[in-house]
Design a protein around this motif. Structure first.
Motif, PDB file in Angstrom:
ATOM      1  N   LEU A   9       1.594  40.835  37.129  1.00 15.23           N
ATOM      2  CA  LEU A   9       1.328  39.593  36.415  1.00 15.23           C
ATOM      3  C   LEU A   9       2.583  38.738  36.444  1.00 15.23           C
ATOM      4  O   LEU A   9       3.687  39.246  36.238  1.00 15.23           O
ATOM      5  CB  LEU A   9       0.947  39.915  34.963  1.00 15.23           C
ATOM      6  N   HIS A  10       2.409  37.458  36.715  1.00 17.11           N
ATOM      7  CA  HIS A  10       3.544  36.536  36.687  1.00 17.11           C
ATOM      8  C   HIS A  10       3.384  35.563  35.530  1.00 17.11           C
ATOM      9  O   HIS A  10       2.280  35.140  35.210  1.00 17.11           O
ATOM     10  CB  HIS A  10       3.628  35.730  37.978  1.00 17.11           C
ATOM     11  N   HIS A  11       4.496  35.203  34.929  1.00 11.95           N
ATOM     12  CA  HIS A  11       4.552  34.169  33.893  1.00 11.95           C
ATOM     13  C   HIS A  11       5.222  32.960  34.507  1.00 11.95           C
ATOM     14  O   HIS A  11       6.376  33.051  34.916  1.00 11.95           O
ATOM     15  CB  HIS A  11       5.394  34.610  32.694  1.00 11.95           C
ATOM     16  N   PHE A  12       4.519  31.850  34.558  1.00  7.36           N
ATOM     17  CA  PHE A  12       5.112  30.621  35.074  1.00  7.36           C
ATOM     18  C   PHE A  12       5.214  29.606  33.943  1.00  7.36           C
ATOM     19  O   PHE A  12       4.193  29.256  33.348  1.00  7.36           O
ATOM     20  CB  PHE A  12       4.257  30.026  36.191  1.00  7.36           C
ATOM     21  N   PRO A  13       6.420  29.119  33.659  1.00  9.82           N
ATOM     22  CA  PRO A  13       6.534  28.051  32.657  1.00  9.82           C
ATOM     23  C   PRO A  13       5.729  26.834  33.113  1.00  9.82           C
ATOM     24  O   PRO A  13       5.851  26.427  34.267  1.00  9.82           O
ATOM     25  CB  PRO A  13       8.026  27.730  32.624  1.00  9.82           C
ATOM     26  N   THR A  14       4.910  26.275  32.220  1.00  7.50           N
ATOM     27  CA  THR A  14       4.022  25.185  32.615  1.00  7.50           C
ATOM     28  C   THR A  14       4.776  23.961  33.118  1.00  7.50           C
ATOM     29  O   THR A  14       4.246  23.178  33.880  1.00  7.50           O
ATOM     30  CB  THR A  14       3.122  24.745  31.442  1.00  7.50           C
ATOM     31  N   ARG A  15       6.010  23.786  32.666  1.00 12.85           N
ATOM     32  CA  ARG A  15       6.752  22.581  33.040  1.00 12.85           C
ATOM     33  C   ARG A  15       7.491  22.716  34.358  1.00 12.85           C
ATOM     34  O   ARG A  15       8.125  21.774  34.815  1.00 12.85           O
ATOM     35  CB  ARG A  15       7.768  22.246  31.946  1.00 12.85           C
ATOM     36  N   GLU A  16       7.463  23.909  34.925  1.00 14.59           N
ATOM     37  CA  GLU A  16       8.223  24.107  36.158  1.00 14.59           C
ATOM     38  C   GLU A  16       7.300  24.509  37.294  1.00 14.59           C
ATOM     39  O   GLU A  16       6.194  24.968  37.071  1.00 14.59           O
ATOM     40  CB  GLU A  16       9.274  25.207  35.941  1.00 14.59           C
ATOM     41  N   ASP A  17       7.795  24.368  38.500  1.00 15.89           N
ATOM     42  CA  ASP A  17       7.040  24.863  39.652  1.00 15.89           C
ATOM     43  C   ASP A  17       7.084  26.383  39.620  1.00 15.89           C
ATOM     44  O   ASP A  17       8.102  26.963  39.253  1.00 15.89           O
ATOM     45  CB  ASP A  17       7.684  24.354  40.948  1.00 15.89           C
ATOM     46  N   PRO A  18       5.969  27.019  40.015  1.00 18.36           N
ATOM     47  CA  PRO A  18       5.956  28.488  40.042  1.00 18.36           C
ATOM     48  C   PRO A  18       7.120  29.033  40.860  1.00 18.36           C
ATOM     49  O   PRO A  18       7.401  28.543  41.953  1.00 18.36           O
ATOM     50  CB  PRO A  18       4.622  28.806  40.707  1.00 18.36           C
TER      51      PRO A  18
END
Ligand SMILES: [Zn+2]
Length: 114
Positions: A56-65
């Protein structure tokens, strides 16, 4: 003497100072709320399952994955919800080769950013 000060009664003065204090307090609360919204926004995450890392990856919504491998977006605002969504969509598959051929092809040939 000075202008308004002389005509203001003690009660009026207490009232005025009370109002000024309220305004200062309201502005401070506004600023605090703004900081909280900022912090919450910075912490907001989207979840994705990565077929190359099998995790599972967590990507901050404000940044590019940050992961450039092949992964699929998951629904849900928590890790638990995201994993449940992954289970529904992809079952036990962890890595790309465990997916049905059609799914693999879709992920491999995906041209648009997901
Ligand atoms: Zn990855």
């Amino acid at each position: 003497m000075s202008m308004n000060q002389t005509t203001e009664t003690p009660a009026e003065r207490r009232y005025r100072e009370g109002m000024e204090l309220n305004n200062v307090q309201a502005r401070a609360e506004e600023r605090a709320a703004e900081h909280l919204r900022e912090a919450a926004g910075a912490l907001q995450m989207r979840f994705a399952w990565c077929w190359d890392h099998g995790a599972l990856h967590h990507f901050p919504t404000r940044e590019d994955p940050w992961c450039t491998a092949r992964w699929s977006w998951l629904e849900g605002n928590s890790e638990t919800d995201a994993l449940a969504d992954k289970e529904v969509r992809h079952g036990d598959a962890k890595f790309l080769h465990q997916l049905p051929d059609a799914e693999q092809l879709k992920l491999i040939t995906r041209q648009d950013s997901p």
